[in-house]
Design a protein around this motif. Structure first.
Motif, PDB file in Angstrom:
ATOM      1  N   LYS A  12       1.494  12.646  -8.347  1.00 24.87           N
ATOM      2  CA  LYS A  12       0.820  14.339  -8.266  1.00 24.87           C
ATOM      3  C   LYS A  12       1.849  14.939  -8.610  1.00 24.87           C
ATOM      4  N   ALA A  13       3.219  14.540  -8.005  1.00 23.38           N
ATOM      5  CA  ALA A  13       4.567  16.006  -8.431  1.00 23.38           C
ATOM      6  C   ALA A  13       4.442  15.939 -10.539  1.00 23.38           C
ATOM      7  N   LYS A  14       4.337  14.809 -10.653  1.00 19.80           N
ATOM      8  CA  LYS A  14       4.496  15.133 -12.489  1.00 19.80           C
ATOM      9  C   LYS A  14       2.871  16.222 -13.249  1.00 19.80           C
ATOM     10  N   HIS A  15       2.117  15.122 -12.809  1.00 22.73           N
ATOM     11  CA  HIS A  15       1.108  15.713 -12.927  1.00 22.73           C
ATOM     12  C   HIS A  15       0.016  16.918 -12.685  1.00 22.73           C
ATOM     13  N   GLY A  16       0.638  16.919 -11.637  1.00 26.80           N
ATOM     14  CA  GLY A  16      -0.024  18.396 -10.574  1.00 26.80           C
ATOM     15  C   GLY A  16      -1.355  17.824  -9.957  1.00 26.80           C
ATOM     16  N   TYR A  17      -1.810  16.558  -9.999  1.00 32.21           N
ATOM     17  CA  TYR A  17      -3.050  16.216  -9.335  1.00 32.21           C
ATOM     18  C   TYR A  17      -3.293  15.480  -9.439  1.00 32.21           C
ATOM     19  N   CYS A  18      -4.050  13.869  -8.922  1.00 30.59           N
ATOM     20  CA  CYS A  18      -4.166  12.578  -8.132  1.00 30.59           C
ATOM     21  C   CYS A  18      -5.504  11.542  -8.659  1.00 30.59           C
ATOM     22  N   ASN A  19      -5.930  12.238  -9.645  1.00 26.54           N
ATOM     23  CA  ASN A  19      -7.322  11.740 -10.401  1.00 26.54           C
ATOM     24  C   ASN A  19      -6.613  10.583 -11.838  1.00 26.54           C
ATOM     25  N   VAL A  20      -6.148   9.478 -11.406  1.00 26.71           N
ATOM     26  CA  VAL A  20      -5.213   8.699 -12.239  1.00 26.71           C
ATOM     27  C   VAL A  20      -5.826   7.602 -13.012  1.00 26.71           C
ATOM     28  N   PRO A  21      -6.629   7.585 -14.250  1.00 25.46           N
ATOM     29  CA  PRO A  21      -7.047   6.843 -15.344  1.00 25.46           C
ATOM     30  C   PRO A  21      -7.598   5.904 -14.539  1.00 25.46           C
ATOM     31  N   ILE A  22      -7.715   5.095 -14.933  1.00 30.87           N
ATOM     32  CA  ILE A  22      -7.867   3.167 -14.052  1.00 30.87           C
ATOM     33  C   ILE A  22      -7.298   3.238 -15.461  1.00 30.87           C
TER      34      ILE A  22
ATOM     35  N   LEU B 260      -3.937  10.026   2.333  1.00 34.93           N
ATOM     36  CA  LEU B 260      -4.633  10.636   1.011  1.00 34.93           C
ATOM     37  C   LEU B 260      -5.187  11.958   1.164  1.00 34.93           C
ATOM     38  N   GLU B 261      -5.583  12.028   2.043  1.00 35.60           N
ATOM     39  CA  GLU B 261      -5.749  13.491   1.764  1.00 35.60           C
ATOM     40  C   GLU B 261      -4.920  14.568   1.974  1.00 35.60           C
ATOM     41  N   SER B 262      -3.918  14.354   2.321  1.00 39.83           N
ATOM     42  CA  SER B 262      -2.713  14.881   3.078  1.00 39.83           C
ATOM     43  C   SER B 262      -2.415  15.826   1.636  1.00 39.83           C
ATOM     44  N   ILE B 263      -2.071  14.754   0.456  1.00 39.68           N
ATOM     45  CA  ILE B 263      -1.360  15.180  -1.092  1.00 39.68           C
ATOM     46  C   ILE B 263      -2.791  15.826  -1.900  1.00 39.68           C
TER      47      ILE B 263
ATOM     48  N   TRP C 183       0.786  -1.368  -0.237  1.00 35.38           N
ATOM     49  CA  TRP C 183       0.248  -0.043  -0.501  1.00 35.38           C
ATOM     50  C   TRP C 183       0.508   1.431  -0.166  1.00 35.38           C
ATOM     51  N   ASN C 184       2.167   1.129   0.981  1.00 40.18           N
ATOM     52  CA  ASN C 184       2.703   2.377   0.542  1.00 40.18           C
ATOM     53  C   ASN C 184       3.512   2.678  -0.598  1.00 40.18           C
ATOM     54  N   GLY C 185       3.715   1.878  -1.261  1.00 37.13           N
ATOM     55  CA  GLY C 185       4.607   1.552  -2.049  1.00 37.13           C
ATOM     56  C   GLY C 185       3.905   2.061  -3.281  1.00 37.13           C
ATOM     57  N   MET C 186       2.387   2.011  -3.183  1.00 36.01           N
ATOM     58  CA  MET C 186       1.390   2.484  -4.405  1.00 36.01           C
ATOM     59  C   MET C 186       1.178   4.346  -3.604  1.00 36.01           C
ATOM     60  N   PHE C 187       1.491   4.215  -2.589  1.00 31.03           N
ATOM     61  CA  PHE C 187       1.516   5.849  -2.118  1.00 31.03           C
ATOM     62  C   PHE C 187       1.885   6.323  -2.534  1.00 31.03           C
ATOM     63  N   TYR C 188       3.554   5.899  -2.566  1.00 32.94           N
ATOM     64  CA  TYR C 188       4.627   6.967  -3.419  1.00 32.94           C
ATOM     65  C   TYR C 188       4.699   6.792  -5.051  1.00 32.94           C
ATOM     66  N   GLU C 189       4.158   5.921  -4.949  1.00 35.91           N
ATOM     67  CA  GLU C 189       3.467   5.750  -6.082  1.00 35.91           C
ATOM     68  C   GLU C 189       2.684   6.903  -7.058  1.00 35.91           C
ATOM     69  N   LEU C 190       1.925   7.262  -6.199  1.00 37.09           N
ATOM     70  CA  LEU C 190       0.708   8.349  -6.316  1.00 37.09           C
ATOM     71  C   LEU C 190       1.276   9.679  -6.108  1.00 37.09           C
ATOM     72  N   GLU C 191       1.890   9.627  -5.432  1.00 37.96           N
ATOM     73  CA  GLU C 191       2.892  11.339  -4.717  1.00 37.96           C
ATOM     74  C   GLU C 191       4.262  11.497  -5.731  1.00 37.96           C
ATOM     75  N   ALA C 192       4.270  10.524  -6.269  1.00 36.87           N
ATOM     76  CA  ALA C 192       5.174  10.456  -8.108  1.00 36.87           C
ATOM     77  C   ALA C 192       4.384  11.475  -8.856  1.00 36.87           C
TER      78      ALA C 192
END
Length: 124
Positions: free
Chosen positions: A35-45, A80-83, A24-33
């Protein structure tokens, strides 16, 4: 015999939970990356494992809010809300590749159609 265990002892359960937490933490870090690249967390499925994971987080959150069995914890919600994670999406809030929302793109096209009608007298 292939050595299959029909039940796990307490120590095995802890190791399984630690492994799941690491994943879970590994995927969370991927999501942080992401967001850093795209500016948002709404990753298309359709974006592979990360998109499916994001969708699963929304589902787990919804289940927890409905009082059903869920793997979502308060700690995960806070992380998740923190990002800036959004638990539900309005169609118009979905970001497109060029960082424009669907609602904004729709409005742009609608204004183009109005200009066309003003110039040509019809929308066909």
């Amino acid at each position: 015999s292939i050595g299959f265990q029909w039940s796990l002892n307490f120590g095995d359960t802890i190791r399984v939970n630690e492994t799941l937490a690491k994943k879970w933490n590994g995927m969370f870090y991927e999501l942080e990356a992401y967001k850093a690249k795209h500016g948002y967390c709404n990753v298309p499925i359709k974006s592979g494992a990360l998109g499916k994971w994001v969708s699963a987080q929304r589902k787990q959150y919804r289940l927890s809010k409905e009082g059903k069995s869920s793997r979502m914890t308060d700690e995960r919600v806070q992380k998740l809300e923190s990002i800036g994670f959004q638990w539900s999406l309005n169609c118009g809030d979905v970001m497109l590749r060029n960082k424009v929302t669907l609602a904004k793109r729709w409005n742009l096209r609608f204004n183009e159609l109005k200009a066309y009608k003003a110039k040509h007298g019809h929308c066909n």
